[in-house]
Write a protein that holds these residues in place. Structure first.
Motif, PDB file in Angstrom:
ATOM      1  N   PHE A 257       0.841  -1.204   0.000  1.00 43.71           N
ATOM      2  CA  PHE A 257       0.000   0.000   0.000  1.00 43.71           C
ATOM      3  C   PHE A 257       0.874   1.251   0.000  1.00 43.71           C
ATOM      4  O   PHE A 257       1.995   1.242   0.492  1.00 43.71           O
ATOM      5  CB  PHE A 257      -0.988  -0.002   1.172  1.00 43.71           C
ATOM      6  N   TRP A 300      -2.403   2.074  10.914  1.00 37.12           N
ATOM      7  CA  TRP A 300      -3.044   1.207   9.920  1.00 37.12           C
ATOM      8  C   TRP A 300      -3.526  -0.088  10.555  1.00 37.12           C
ATOM      9  O   TRP A 300      -2.916  -0.607  11.489  1.00 37.12           O
ATOM     10  CB  TRP A 300      -2.043   0.836   8.809  1.00 37.12           C
ATOM     11  N   LYS A 302      -3.786  -3.698   9.154  1.00 39.34           N
ATOM     12  CA  LYS A 302      -3.401  -4.482   7.975  1.00 39.34           C
ATOM     13  C   LYS A 302      -4.427  -5.564   7.632  1.00 39.34           C
ATOM     14  O   LYS A 302      -4.550  -5.941   6.463  1.00 39.34           O
ATOM     15  CB  LYS A 302      -2.010  -5.115   8.158  1.00 39.34           C
ATOM     16  N   ARG A 305      -7.196  -3.817   6.111  1.00 36.68           N
ATOM     17  CA  ARG A 305      -6.594  -3.027   5.020  1.00 36.68           C
ATOM     18  C   ARG A 305      -7.146  -1.605   4.996  1.00 36.68           C
ATOM     19  O   ARG A 305      -7.552  -1.097   3.948  1.00 36.68           O
ATOM     20  CB  ARG A 305      -6.786  -3.723   3.664  1.00 36.68           C
ATOM     21  N   THR A 306      -7.149  -0.985   6.176  1.00 35.78           N
ATOM     22  CA  THR A 306      -7.640   0.396   6.252  1.00 35.78           C
ATOM     23  C   THR A 306      -6.670   1.254   7.043  1.00 35.78           C
ATOM     24  O   THR A 306      -5.904   0.758   7.881  1.00 35.78           O
ATOM     25  CB  THR A 306      -9.004   0.477   6.970  1.00 35.78           C
TER      26      THR A 306
END
Length: 368
Positions: A257, A300, A302, A305-306
């Protein structure tokens, strides 16, 4: 009432601990400033292990020094002691019992600092600057692992002038992490090596880098059973890779990311892209913090995924970060990292270490 307790408004109020500092760009998040910070860029931070009562913070700097502060429950910091190398200090770590601190320097040595006697002794020697240092506590041995720009990874029992073992790496060591029984080292030329530490250290696997640019930082993460299961790798191109060692579905489970970039994705203006200088995982929630040359920290999740939070922009890069052992305190260091060359260096600018209450902001989005 503990300032780092779970239900304080520490760091979130409009006035902060030091009165209203809204125009203050060196501390836009109004976090607690550590007293007597180093006089040159701060390279590394490490909090004391859970075996020690209280919280002690170690910081190493390009002024060749290593400092120790006690962080009290009310948020005040008390400078306790300081030791010197003859070159910049690049990395620090604690022994598991909290009685010793290990320091790695550009002077090609590593030292062991006994905090009780306030004495240091040299415990390691390389042919180039030592970039990383980690304490390894295995059932059948304990040692210090040093990674150097001389392209070797060495293991020291702290009593002998010669290493227990020396492993050749393909390139210079740039960053490393250890969570027993796993170590990961990222090198120049985008090298990535995983080591297993059971019985004795040995190379486990070389991994093709998931990133296309120079490696800057790496941090191992654990699974629900507290076993090391993968790592997050940050590069100078504002990007982090989440990489599992043995994922059920590599194509789906491993991902990268973007982070520490400015101007959004608007194609009309070129995007400014900054290095990810450090990654740290929250010891309780398993969420992570990244800090960058853009002068921001981000939190974050993980698994979801935000992004949980991004800070306001500080007036200089953030060069290091870490959590204390229970995850209530997030420490981050603000200093120039020379990412824009010598013309942006201002010797008048101070270096800072800030402390933030991390109890709430790092809770995962949706509890699995």
């Amino acid at each position: 009432m503990s300032l780092f307790g779970t239900n304080t408004g520490f760091g979130s109020g409009g006035t902060g601990v030091f009165g209203n500092t809204t125009t203050d760009s060196h501390n836009p998040m109004k976090d607690v400033e550590v007293t007597s910070p180093p006089d040159d860029s701060i390279s590394c931070l490490a909090f004391s292990p859970p075996t020690m009562p209280g919280n002690f913070l170690i910081g190493g700097s390009w002024a060749n020094d290593v400092r120790c502060w006690e962080v009290q429950d009310n948020g005040q910091t008390v400078p306790k002691a300081q030791q010197m190398h003859t070159g910049p200090v690049l990395d620090v770590c604690w022994s598991d019992d909290g009685s010793k601190v290990f320091t790695a320097s550009c002077d090609k040595t590593a030292k062991m600092w006994d905090l009780n006697s306030n004495q240091t002794i040299q415990i390691a020697q390389h042919e180039g600057p030592i970039r990383t240092i980690h304490w390894i506590k295995a059932p059948n041995y304990s040692c210090v692992m040093t990674g150097s720009w001389d392209k070797t990874l060495k293991f020291w029992d702290t009593r002998s002038p010669n290493p227990m073992m020396s492993l050749q790496m393909p390139e210079r060591c740039y960053c490393a992490d250890v969570v027993y029984p796993m170590a990961v080292v990222a090198t120049a030329e985008r090298g990535l090596i995983v080591y297993q530490l059971e019985n004795q250290p040995s190379e486990f696997r070389r991994i093709e880098s998931p990133l296309k640019h120079q490696h800057r930082c790496v941090a191992i993460f654990k699974d629900k059973q507290s076993k090391p299961t993968g790592f997050a790798l940050g590069s100078i191109e504002g990007r982090v890779a989440i990489h599992y060692i043995n994922p059920p579905n590599p194509a789906k489970d491993n991902f990268t990311f973007k982070c520490h970039r400015s101007n959004g994705t608007n194609t009309a203006t070129p995007q400014d892209i900054y290095a990810v200088n450090a990654i740290s995982f929250h010891p309780v929630h398993g969420t992570l913090a990244t800090v960058g040359s853009d002068g921001r920290f981000s939190f974050w999740d993980k698994d979801a995924r935000t992004k949980l939070k991004t800070s306001e922009q500080l007036d200089q890069p953030i060069t290091a970060c870490c959590f204390n052992n229970n995850g209530n305190i997030f420490a981050y260091a603000s200093s120039y990292d020379w990412s824009k060359g010598h013309e942006y260096y201002n010797p008048q600018k101070k270096n800072y270490i800030f402390l933030r209450n991390a109890a709430e902001e790092l809770k995962p989005r949706n509890k699995k």
